[in-house]
Design a protein around this motif. Structure first.
Motif, PDB file in Angstrom:
ATOM      1  N   ASP A   1      22.985   4.373   2.191  1.00  0.00           N
ATOM      2  CA  ASP A   1      24.157   4.012   2.999  1.00  0.00           C
ATOM      3  C   ASP A   1      25.428   4.636   2.441  1.00  0.00           C
ATOM      4  N   ALA A   2      25.565   4.649   1.114  1.00  0.00           N
ATOM      5  CA  ALA A   2      26.746   5.265   0.498  1.00  0.00           C
ATOM      6  C   ALA A   2      26.780   6.755   0.808  1.00  0.00           C
ATOM      7  N   GLY A   3      25.623   7.406   0.760  1.00  0.00           N
ATOM      8  CA  GLY A   3      25.555   8.830   1.081  1.00  0.00           C
ATOM      9  C   GLY A   3      25.914   9.109   2.525  1.00  0.00           C
ATOM     10  N   GLU A   4      25.469   8.258   3.416  1.00  0.00           N
ATOM     11  CA  GLU A   4      25.805   8.410   4.841  1.00  0.00           C
ATOM     12  C   GLU A   4      27.300   8.262   5.066  1.00  0.00           C
ATOM     13  N   ALA A   5      27.912   7.303   4.379  1.00  0.00           N
ATOM     14  CA  ALA A   5      29.350   7.055   4.566  1.00  0.00           C
ATOM     15  C   ALA A   5      30.208   8.144   3.927  1.00  0.00           C
ATOM     16  N   GLY A   6      29.877   8.562   2.725  1.00  0.00           N
ATOM     17  CA  GLY A   6      30.637   9.613   2.058  1.00  0.00           C
ATOM     18  C   GLY A   6      32.035   9.217   1.621  1.00  0.00           C
ATOM     19  N   LEU A   7      32.222   7.979   1.213  1.00  0.00           N
ATOM     20  CA  LEU A   7      33.559   7.521   0.789  1.00  0.00           C
ATOM     21  C   LEU A   7      34.117   8.317  -0.384  1.00  0.00           C
ATOM     22  N   TRP A   8      33.263   8.824  -1.251  1.00  0.00           N
ATOM     23  CA  TRP A   8      33.741   9.562  -2.426  1.00  0.00           C
ATOM     24  C   TRP A   8      34.461  10.849  -2.036  1.00  0.00           C
ATOM     25  N   GLU A   9      34.331  11.285  -0.785  1.00  0.00           N
ATOM     26  CA  GLU A   9      34.956  12.523  -0.335  1.00  0.00           C
ATOM     27  C   GLU A   9      36.330  12.326   0.311  1.00  0.00           C
ATOM     28  N   ILE A  10      36.750  11.076   0.502  1.00  0.00           N
ATOM     29  CA  ILE A  10      37.991  10.872   1.255  1.00  0.00           C
ATOM     30  C   ILE A  10      39.201  11.434   0.513  1.00  0.00           C
ATOM     31  N   THR A  11      40.153  11.928   1.294  1.00  0.00           N
ATOM     32  CA  THR A  11      41.419  12.433   0.741  1.00  0.00           C
ATOM     33  C   THR A  11      42.579  11.534   1.146  1.00  0.00           C
ATOM     34  N   SER A  12      42.317  10.575   2.006  1.00  0.00           N
ATOM     35  CA  SER A  12      43.331   9.606   2.435  1.00  0.00           C
ATOM     36  C   SER A  12      43.273   8.386   1.528  1.00  0.00           C
ATOM     37  N   PRO A  13      44.218   7.467   1.714  1.00  0.00           N
ATOM     38  CA  PRO A  13      44.035   6.162   1.062  1.00  0.00           C
ATOM     39  C   PRO A  13      42.784   5.504   1.647  1.00  0.00           C
ATOM     40  N   ALA A  14      42.198   4.589   0.892  1.00  0.00           N
ATOM     41  CA  ALA A  14      41.102   3.774   1.409  1.00  0.00           C
ATOM     42  C   ALA A  14      41.712   2.480   1.945  1.00  0.00           C
ATOM     43  N   PHE A  15      41.201   2.042   3.077  1.00  0.00           N
ATOM     44  CA  PHE A  15      41.626   0.785   3.682  1.00  0.00           C
ATOM     45  C   PHE A  15      40.477  -0.184   3.460  1.00  0.00           C
ATOM     46  N   VAL A  16      40.734  -1.263   2.729  1.00  0.00           N
ATOM     47  CA  VAL A  16      39.655  -2.131   2.252  1.00  0.00           C
ATOM     48  C   VAL A  16      39.884  -3.589   2.611  1.00  0.00           C
ATOM     49  N   VAL A  17      38.780  -4.320   2.643  1.00  0.00           N
ATOM     50  CA  VAL A  17      38.781  -5.771   2.770  1.00  0.00           C
ATOM     51  C   VAL A  17      38.059  -6.303   1.538  1.00  0.00           C
ATOM     52  N   ARG A  18      38.658  -7.308   0.913  1.00  0.00           N
ATOM     53  CA  ARG A  18      38.073  -7.928  -0.282  1.00  0.00           C
ATOM     54  C   ARG A  18      37.613  -9.349   0.038  1.00  0.00           C
ATOM     55  N   GLU A  19      36.627  -9.769  -0.713  1.00  0.00           N
ATOM     56  CA  GLU A  19      36.188 -11.158  -0.705  1.00  0.00           C
ATOM     57  C   GLU A  19      35.986 -11.547  -2.157  1.00  0.00           C
ATOM     58  N   ASN A  20      36.682 -12.585  -2.601  1.00  0.00           N
ATOM     59  CA  ASN A  20      36.621 -13.020  -4.004  1.00  0.00           C
ATOM     60  C   ASN A  20      36.898 -11.868  -4.962  1.00  0.00           C
ATOM     61  N   GLY A  21      37.868 -11.021  -4.612  1.00  0.00           N
ATOM     62  CA  GLY A  21      38.286  -9.920  -5.464  1.00  0.00           C
ATOM     63  C   GLY A  21      37.444  -8.660  -5.358  1.00  0.00           C
ATOM     64  N   GLN A  22      36.305  -8.743  -4.693  1.00  0.00           N
ATOM     65  CA  GLN A  22      35.388  -7.604  -4.583  1.00  0.00           C
ATOM     66  C   GLN A  22      35.583  -6.913  -3.222  1.00  0.00           C
ATOM     67  N   VAL A  23      35.630  -5.571  -3.237  1.00  0.00           N
ATOM     68  CA  VAL A  23      35.723  -4.822  -1.986  1.00  0.00           C
ATOM     69  C   VAL A  23      34.382  -4.929  -1.272  1.00  0.00           C
ATOM     70  N   VAL A  24      34.408  -5.456  -0.046  1.00  0.00           N
ATOM     71  CA  VAL A  24      33.181  -5.612   0.740  1.00  0.00           C
ATOM     72  C   VAL A  24      33.129  -4.669   1.936  1.00  0.00           C
ATOM     73  N   ALA A  25      34.253  -4.025   2.253  1.00  0.00           N
ATOM     74  CA  ALA A  25      34.288  -3.033   3.335  1.00  0.00           C
ATOM     75  C   ALA A  25      35.431  -2.067   3.043  1.00  0.00           C
ATOM     76  N   ALA A  26      35.199  -0.808   3.387  1.00  0.00           N
ATOM     77  CA  ALA A  26      36.231   0.208   3.148  1.00  0.00           C
ATOM     78  C   ALA A  26      36.072   1.345   4.139  1.00  0.00           C
ATOM     79  N   ALA A  27      37.188   2.010   4.400  1.00  0.00           N
ATOM     80  CA  ALA A  27      37.187   3.202   5.248  1.00  0.00           C
ATOM     81  C   ALA A  27      38.318   4.111   4.793  1.00  0.00           C
ATOM     82  N   GLY A  28      38.151   5.381   5.058  1.00  0.00           N
ATOM     83  CA  GLY A  28      39.154   6.395   4.758  1.00  0.00           C
ATOM     84  C   GLY A  28      38.738   7.663   5.462  1.00  0.00           C
ATOM     85  N   TYR A  29      39.472   8.734   5.233  1.00  0.00           N
ATOM     86  CA  TYR A  29      39.079   9.995   5.862  1.00  0.00           C
ATOM     87  C   TYR A  29      39.310  11.162   4.922  1.00  0.00           C
TER      88      TYR A  29
END
Length: 184
Positions: A84-112
């Motif tokens: 799933d991480a490979g499909e998403a490719g978050l490590w390649e983003i050049t924008s800020p990441a937009f995230v949602v946390r639960e109990n301090g942990q990032v549970v969802a993120a997006a960027g471009y």
């Protein structure tokens, strides 16, 4: 089509020239005419315009921004698993990441990632235990709004039906298909 060398481009162009337009995105048909080592796809390519964009309303969650290289994003990728991480490719983003946390942990993120011709290739990832709660839509919406404000064309690449539904809900229109291959 892109290829790593002129020789590979000629070989691929000649082989794919024997196929119909529909067959060019059929992995089995491509395997019949080329020595394929690995395939990714096919995936739909969808695009959003400022006029067609339908932002998500984040009524019950807070979206925050993180730098694209933030370690909390790497933790999300680990929790989601390699595929799933490979499909998403978050490590390649050049924008800020937009995230949602639960109990301090990032549970969802997006960027471009900025691609040629002012394209913003969007990446979205939600931790497995947090899916089906609208978090991909909320983070994807924040990312799309950021890209549009920067004068970019948001692109959403999706193989998984759930991802295609999120893109459609945000107003993305499917306009193409992508098949990536690695030659043997």
């Amino acid at each position: 089509m892109t290829a790593p060398s002129e020789g590979a481009a000629v070989m691929v162009r000649d082989a794919l020239g024997m196929l119909s337009a529909e067959a060019v995105t059929d992995a089995d048909a491509v395997r019949e005419v080329l020595p394929v080592a690995r395939v990714l796809g096919p995936a739909t390519l969808a695009y959003a315009s400022a006029d067609g964009f339908r932002p998500a309303v984040a009524s019950s969650v807070t979206v925050e921004q993180l730098p694209g290289e933030h370690p909390d994003l790497r933790d999300l990728e680990k929790s989601a698993g390699e595929e799933d991480a490979g499909e998403a490719g978050l490590w390649e983003i050049t924008s800020p990441a937009f995230v949602v946390r639960e109990n301090g942990q990032v549970v969802a993120a997006a960027g471009y990632r900025c691609w040629p011709s002012r394209t913003a290739h969007i990446s979205v990832l939600t931790a497995p235990g947090w899916r089906e709660r609208g978090l991909a839509r909320v983070t994807g919406s924040a990312t799309t709004a950021h890209a549009l404000a920067a004068g970019l064309l948001p692109q959403w690449r999706a193989r998984v039906p759930a991802s295609r539904r999120v893109a459609a809900a945000l107003g993305f229109r499917e306009l193409g298909v992508q098949l990536s291959i690695e030659l043997a």
